[in-house]
Design an enzyme around this catalytic site. Structure first.
Site, PDB file in Angstrom:
ATOM      1  CE1 TYR A  45       6.161 -12.640   1.751  1.00  0.00           C
ATOM      2  CE2 TYR A  45       6.629 -14.298   3.567  1.00  0.00           C
ATOM      3  CZ  TYR A  45       6.728 -12.777   3.027  1.00  0.00           C
ATOM      4  OH  TYR A  45       6.865 -11.684   3.929  1.00  0.00           O
TER       5      TYR A  45
ATOM      6  CB  SER B 162       9.792 -13.167   6.057  1.00  0.00           C
ATOM      7  OG  SER B 162       8.800 -13.737   6.768  1.00  0.00           O
TER       8      SER B 162
HETATM    9  P1  NAD Z   1       2.838  -3.532   3.229  1.00  0.00           P
HETATM   10  O1  NAD Z   1       1.709  -3.988   2.228  1.00  0.00           O
HETATM   11  O2  NAD Z   1       2.216  -2.761   4.446  1.00  0.00           O
HETATM   12  O3  NAD Z   1       4.043  -2.449   2.394  1.00  0.00           O
HETATM   13  C1  NAD Z   1       4.652  -3.000   1.275  1.00  0.00           C
HETATM   14  C2  NAD Z   1       4.932  -1.830   0.523  1.00  0.00           C
HETATM   15  O4  NAD Z   1       5.778  -2.119  -0.741  1.00  0.00           O
HETATM   16  C3  NAD Z   1       3.717  -1.014  -0.162  1.00  0.00           C
HETATM   17  O5  NAD Z   1       3.878   0.239   0.112  1.00  0.00           O
HETATM   18  C4  NAD Z   1       3.728  -1.571  -1.620  1.00  0.00           C
HETATM   19  O6  NAD Z   1       3.221  -0.257  -2.362  1.00  0.00           O
HETATM   20  C5  NAD Z   1       5.301  -1.687  -1.674  1.00  0.00           C
HETATM   21  N1  NAD Z   1       5.574  -2.616  -2.919  1.00  0.00           N
HETATM   22  C6  NAD Z   1       4.851  -3.812  -3.177  1.00  0.00           C
HETATM   23  N2  NAD Z   1       5.472  -3.910  -4.545  1.00  0.00           N
HETATM   24  C7  NAD Z   1       6.361  -3.076  -4.747  1.00  0.00           C
HETATM   25  C8  NAD Z   1       7.267  -3.079  -6.082  1.00  0.00           C
HETATM   26  N3  NAD Z   1       7.127  -4.000  -7.057  1.00  0.00           N
HETATM   27  N4  NAD Z   1       8.029  -2.032  -6.100  1.00  0.00           N
HETATM   28  C9  NAD Z   1       8.005  -1.050  -5.106  1.00  0.00           C
HETATM   29  N5  NAD Z   1       7.127  -1.073  -4.033  1.00  0.00           N
HETATM   30  C10 NAD Z   1       6.356  -2.129  -4.128  1.00  0.00           C
HETATM   31  O7  NAD Z   1       3.700  -4.427   4.004  1.00  0.00           O
HETATM   32  P2  NAD Z   1       4.600  -4.805   5.119  1.00  0.00           P
HETATM   33  O8  NAD Z   1       4.105  -5.769   5.943  1.00  0.00           O
HETATM   34  O9  NAD Z   1       5.235  -3.426   5.551  1.00  0.00           O
HETATM   35  O10 NAD Z   1       5.831  -5.487   4.186  1.00  0.00           O
HETATM   36  C11 NAD Z   1       7.196  -5.088   3.963  1.00  0.00           C
HETATM   37  C12 NAD Z   1       8.243  -6.274   3.914  1.00  0.00           C
HETATM   38  O11 NAD Z   1       8.258  -6.864   5.058  1.00  0.00           O
HETATM   39  C13 NAD Z   1       7.902  -7.006   2.843  1.00  0.00           C
HETATM   40  O12 NAD Z   1       9.136  -7.325   2.201  1.00  0.00           O
HETATM   41  C14 NAD Z   1       7.119  -8.366   3.416  1.00  0.00           C
HETATM   42  O13 NAD Z   1       7.351  -9.381   2.825  1.00  0.00           O
HETATM   43  C15 NAD Z   1       8.073  -8.367   4.730  1.00  0.00           C
HETATM   44  N6  NAD Z   1       7.597  -9.137   5.820  1.00  0.00           N
HETATM   45  C16 NAD Z   1       6.338  -8.747   6.508  1.00  0.00           C
HETATM   46  C17 NAD Z   1       5.945  -9.287   7.517  1.00  0.00           C
HETATM   47  C18 NAD Z   1       4.591  -9.041   8.199  1.00  0.00           C
HETATM   48  O14 NAD Z   1       3.989  -9.734   8.850  1.00  0.00           O
HETATM   49  N7  NAD Z   1       3.815  -7.670   7.920  1.00  0.00           N
HETATM   50  C19 NAD Z   1       6.673 -10.264   8.063  1.00  0.00           C
HETATM   51  C20 NAD Z   1       7.519 -10.734   7.339  1.00  0.00           C
HETATM   52  C21 NAD Z   1       8.063 -10.009   6.370  1.00  0.00           C
END
Ligand code: NAD
Length: 254
Positions: A158, A145
């Protein structure tokens, strides 16, 4: 792009939603077979359907990345379904509750670390074992991130977990470079997904704040991360390993 991942067997964790779903769809579009992994069965199967409806090849496996047995079974499922593993995208993650350092709870801290940091390590462990066994190299991308590169208010665990993902990425990249296994991290800025929607629902004032940290004055789309990850997993990125690539609208350029 077309055929960038032709013939490769890939897996994506957290592929039932957001960035992971967009990545699974992009990998399939580029010719990969995709094992869609998530804790959420229904939405995971929906991702598979989106891929197969478009003519791609995908299968679902239920996986909690924080559970060692699940991480091991994840890789075994890819091998069972498609015979090998060439590329892995360790993306599953949770935001947890927003609380400043002195107000955070042990429960929140431990949960975030278990999924975001230990989960990435567990998945990498079994992916690397398989890739080394195959003896033909491979590529791994982890979702860190922008919060893996700079501090962020109200998200101590986080932020630490994502800094940790970059540490795991660089270490594995050095350890397995001679085995031709490339390991990189992608560092998204603020991306319009369910994760961000959940944070905004809990703290409505965050909405403007989240956009205001983006020099491009908008959130990113999941597909904008998926394109970068597709490239990192492909042979087009053959000299890239140990990188933590910001895909963040300039957020960390400040
Ligand atoms: P999201 O909530 O849309 O998707 C996350 C997915 O991970 C969900 O389908 C959830 O069911 C799954 N998940 C959660 N815990 C789990 C586990 N223990 N085992 C298996 N699956 C699990 O979120 P997103 O924004 O698509 O996030 C994806 C990644 O991107 C994450 O690692 C998040 O930290 C990172 N991220 C997101 C952002 C943002 O702004 N959205 C920014 C930087 C990093």
């Amino acid at each position: 792009m077309a055929g960038l991942l032709k013939g490769k067997v890939t897996l994506v964790t957290g592929a039932a939603s957001g960035i992971g779903r967009a990545a699974a769809i992009a990998f399939a579009r580029e010719g990969a077979k995709v094992l869609v992994a998530d804790m959420s069965d229904a939405a995971g199967h929906e991702t598979v359907k989106m891929i197969t409806d478009a003519g791609g090849e995908a299968a679902f496996t239920r996986c909690d990345v924080a559970q060692p047995a699940d991480a091991e079974a994840l890789v075994a499922s890819a091998v069972k379904a498609y015979g090998r593993l060439d590329g892995a995208y360790n993306n599953a993650g949770v935001a947890g509750k927003i609380a400043r350092t002195a107000d955070d709870t042990e429960e929140n801290f431990d949960h975030i670390m278990a999924v975001n940091l230990r989960g990435v390590w567990l998945c990498m462990k079994y992916e690397i074992i398989q890739m080394v066994k195959q003896g033909q190299g491979g590529a791994i991308v982890n979702t860190a991130s922008a919060a893996g590169l700079v501090g962020s208010h109200g998200m101590p665990a986080y932020t630490a977990s994502k800094h940790g993902v970059i540490g795991l990425t660089r270490t594995a990249a050095l350890e397995y470079a001679r085995a031709a296994i490339r390991v990189n991290a992608v560092c998204p800025g603020v991306i319009d997904t369910a994760m961000v929607a959940g944070m905004v629902a809990a703290h409505p004032r965050l909405k403007d704040a989240l956009v205001s940290v983006e020099p491009v004055a908008r959130m990113g789309k999941p597909s904008e991360i998926a394109e970068a990850v597709t490239w990192l997993l492909s042979d087009a990125a053959s000299f890239v390993t140990g990188a933590a690539l910001p895909v963040d609208g300039g957020m960390t350029a400040r």
